[in-house]
Design an enzyme around this catalytic site. Sequence first.
Site, PDB file in Angstrom:
ATOM      1  N   HIS A 148     -18.322  -4.170 -20.556  1.00 51.97           N
ATOM      2  CA  HIS A 148     -19.526  -4.982 -20.824  1.00 51.97           C
ATOM      3  C   HIS A 148     -19.498  -5.556 -22.241  1.00 51.97           C
ATOM      4  O   HIS A 148     -19.992  -4.951 -23.189  1.00 51.97           O
ATOM      5  CB  HIS A 148     -20.763  -4.090 -20.626  1.00 51.97           C
ATOM      6  CG  HIS A 148     -22.056  -4.842 -20.571  1.00 51.97           C
ATOM      7  ND1 HIS A 148     -23.103  -4.451 -19.758  1.00 51.97           N
ATOM      8  CD2 HIS A 148     -22.490  -5.947 -21.218  1.00 51.97           C
ATOM      9  CE1 HIS A 148     -24.123  -5.285 -19.922  1.00 51.97           C
ATOM     10  NE2 HIS A 148     -23.771  -6.192 -20.811  1.00 51.97           N
ATOM     11  N   ASP A 192     -25.788 -10.370 -15.778  1.00 50.77           N
ATOM     12  CA  ASP A 192     -26.298  -9.633 -16.943  1.00 50.77           C
ATOM     13  C   ASP A 192     -27.035 -10.520 -17.943  1.00 50.77           C
ATOM     14  O   ASP A 192     -26.596 -11.623 -18.272  1.00 50.77           O
ATOM     15  CB  ASP A 192     -25.169  -8.908 -17.672  1.00 50.77           C
ATOM     16  CG  ASP A 192     -25.709  -8.117 -18.838  1.00 50.77           C
ATOM     17  OD1 ASP A 192     -26.502  -7.193 -18.592  1.00 50.77           O
ATOM     18  OD2 ASP A 192     -25.398  -8.452 -19.985  1.00 50.77           O
ATOM     19  N   ASP A 227     -21.937  -3.294 -24.414  1.00 56.75           N
ATOM     20  CA  ASP A 227     -22.932  -4.375 -24.405  1.00 56.75           C
ATOM     21  C   ASP A 227     -22.927  -5.112 -25.757  1.00 56.75           C
ATOM     22  O   ASP A 227     -23.981  -5.487 -26.271  1.00 56.75           O
ATOM     23  CB  ASP A 227     -24.333  -3.861 -24.053  1.00 56.75           C
ATOM     24  CG  ASP A 227     -25.295  -4.997 -23.695  1.00 56.75           C
ATOM     25  OD1 ASP A 227     -24.854  -6.158 -23.587  1.00 56.75           O
ATOM     26  OD2 ASP A 227     -26.493  -4.713 -23.521  1.00 56.75           O
ATOM     27  N   HIS A 260     -25.101 -12.241 -32.049  1.00 60.41           N
ATOM     28  CA  HIS A 260     -26.068 -13.340 -32.170  1.00 60.41           C
ATOM     29  C   HIS A 260     -25.972 -13.956 -33.561  1.00 60.41           C
ATOM     30  O   HIS A 260     -25.780 -13.243 -34.550  1.00 60.41           O
ATOM     31  CB  HIS A 260     -27.498 -12.846 -31.943  1.00 60.41           C
ATOM     32  CG  HIS A 260     -27.796 -12.552 -30.502  1.00 60.41           C
ATOM     33  ND1 HIS A 260     -27.773 -13.513 -29.516  1.00 60.41           N
ATOM     34  CD2 HIS A 260     -28.112 -11.398 -29.880  1.00 60.41           C
ATOM     35  CE1 HIS A 260     -28.073 -12.956 -28.354  1.00 60.41           C
ATOM     36  NE2 HIS A 260     -28.271 -11.672 -28.539  1.00 60.41           N
TER      37      HIS A 260
HETATM   38  N1  LIG Z   1     -28.215  -6.774 -24.161  1.00 59.11           N
HETATM   39  C1  LIG Z   1     -28.874  -7.647 -24.873  1.00 59.11           C
HETATM   40  O1  LIG Z   1     -29.819  -7.277 -25.581  1.00 59.11           O
HETATM   41  N2  LIG Z   1     -28.565  -8.947 -24.856  1.00 59.11           N
HETATM   42  C2  LIG Z   1     -27.637  -9.570 -23.966  1.00 59.11           C
HETATM   43  C3  LIG Z   1     -28.225  -9.973 -22.680  1.00 59.11           C
HETATM   44  C4  LIG Z   1     -29.362  -9.143 -22.214  1.00 59.11           C
HETATM   45  O2  LIG Z   1     -29.103  -8.141 -21.529  1.00 59.11           O
HETATM   46  O3  LIG Z   1     -30.499  -9.496 -22.504  1.00 59.11           O
HETATM   47  C5  LIG Z   1     -27.086 -10.818 -24.618  1.00 59.11           C
HETATM   48  O4  LIG Z   1     -26.332 -11.539 -23.973  1.00 59.11           O
HETATM   49  O5  LIG Z   1     -27.407 -11.059 -25.789  1.00 59.11           O
END
Ligand SMILES: NC(=O)N[C@@H](CC(=O)O)C(=O)O
Length: 421
Positions: free
Chosen positions: A52, A146, A299, A303
């Site tokens: 992920h 996702d 995950d 950003h």
């Molecule tokens: N896990 C996250 O907090 N962000 C994920 C997507 C998501 O699950 O909101 C993303 O793509 O930024």
Amino acid sequence: MTSYLLRGVSLLGAELRDVAIVDGRISDNAPADAEIIDAAGLVALPGLVDLHTHLREPGREDAETVETGSRSAALGGYTAVFAMANTSPVADTAGVVEQVWRLGREAGLVDVQPIGAVTVGLAGKQLAELGAMATSAANVRIFSDDGHCVADPRLMRRALEYVKAFDGIIAQHAEEPRLTEGAQMHEGEVSTRLGLTGWPAVAEEAIIARDVLLAEHVGSRLHVCHVSTAGSVEVLRQAKARGVRVTAEVTPHHLLLTDELAASYDPVYKVNPPLRTASDVEALRAALVEGVIDIVATDHAPHAVEDKECEWAYARPGMVGLETALPVVLSVLGERWDLIAERMSRTPARIAGLTGHGTDLAVGEPANLTLVDPSARRVVDPSELASRSRNTPYAGTTLPGRIVATFLRGEPTVLDGKAVK
Ligand SMILES: NC(=O)N[C@@H](CC(=O)O)C(=O)O
């Protein structure tokens, strides 16, 4: 191709050995010109596999690219990552998954395996071209919306039926959207105190309960992304006891951090699903050890600054995680190397059907491995991350373990803790 001799390395924390890497494979015999790496005090693990990862390319190359994300992964000890489909354009066609796959090959730092979207544009209305993605060069076997939940039960059923033909997997972001409208953090005592709209645990648990029943009905494979609550663990435990073909992941941050951090109003702690309570954390740790939760997945959600350094309500959810995953897991599980290899390498590779990764560090196997110095301590400095984004929740935190080297099919991607290219 250079040969290597890892002198005095500890395999999974056990026996000290000299391990040779010749022609991309593990060997017991190093040629005379092999480069010697003093591995005294280092632990060798099979290269980590992340099911992920968000690599953001195409579309948000300012936050991450396949190359920068791959470098971040290699520095974290990974040799394979699965790239989530919520790019722009969405990875919902053979063309986009092939593009990501090709960019991964060009970067050559980890094996990048694209995940395909379940629905067109992640919109939850119509199934994407799952078959075309499966038969593309990218050979997609895992599909996920996702970032969004496949909320429509009929679509979810159809997706599970469709992938059954090739033993594919639907990886669900379990979030009942009607229960999380406007949600900013975990619904509980802290959200009440802070006056932020809550994301209740039941929004996750209700979808997991529904989906394990659907997967059981169809006889297909379900994978649950980023499990975050004690209640979800109980639903999974029951489903597994009944023999449902379900696997589940937990992120490093859900194993360590709690919703109390939201009191800082620092959006670096905003993530989806949200950080939960200390008792959830405890249940997730126990479930990971027990195997009710099969794997750790990062995950990794990079950003750009403007999407994170703003008011909490406007910030995007997500944290970077590739470079800190192993140190966080080490701090949570301690030096249980075999368990760590199982949860971060062998089982994710097995779930994904990924060959050549997560194998024993035995003679003849592909040399996909990482060397860790467990005695080192590192203060996390966001400016030192190889990821193009800086949104780590561990800035200033001291974490155990340093990834010293990573090898992908015998080629070093990391040496002396630094990326080779
Ligand atoms: N896990 C996250 O907090 N962000 C994920 C997507 C998501 O699950 O909101 C993303 O793509 O930024």
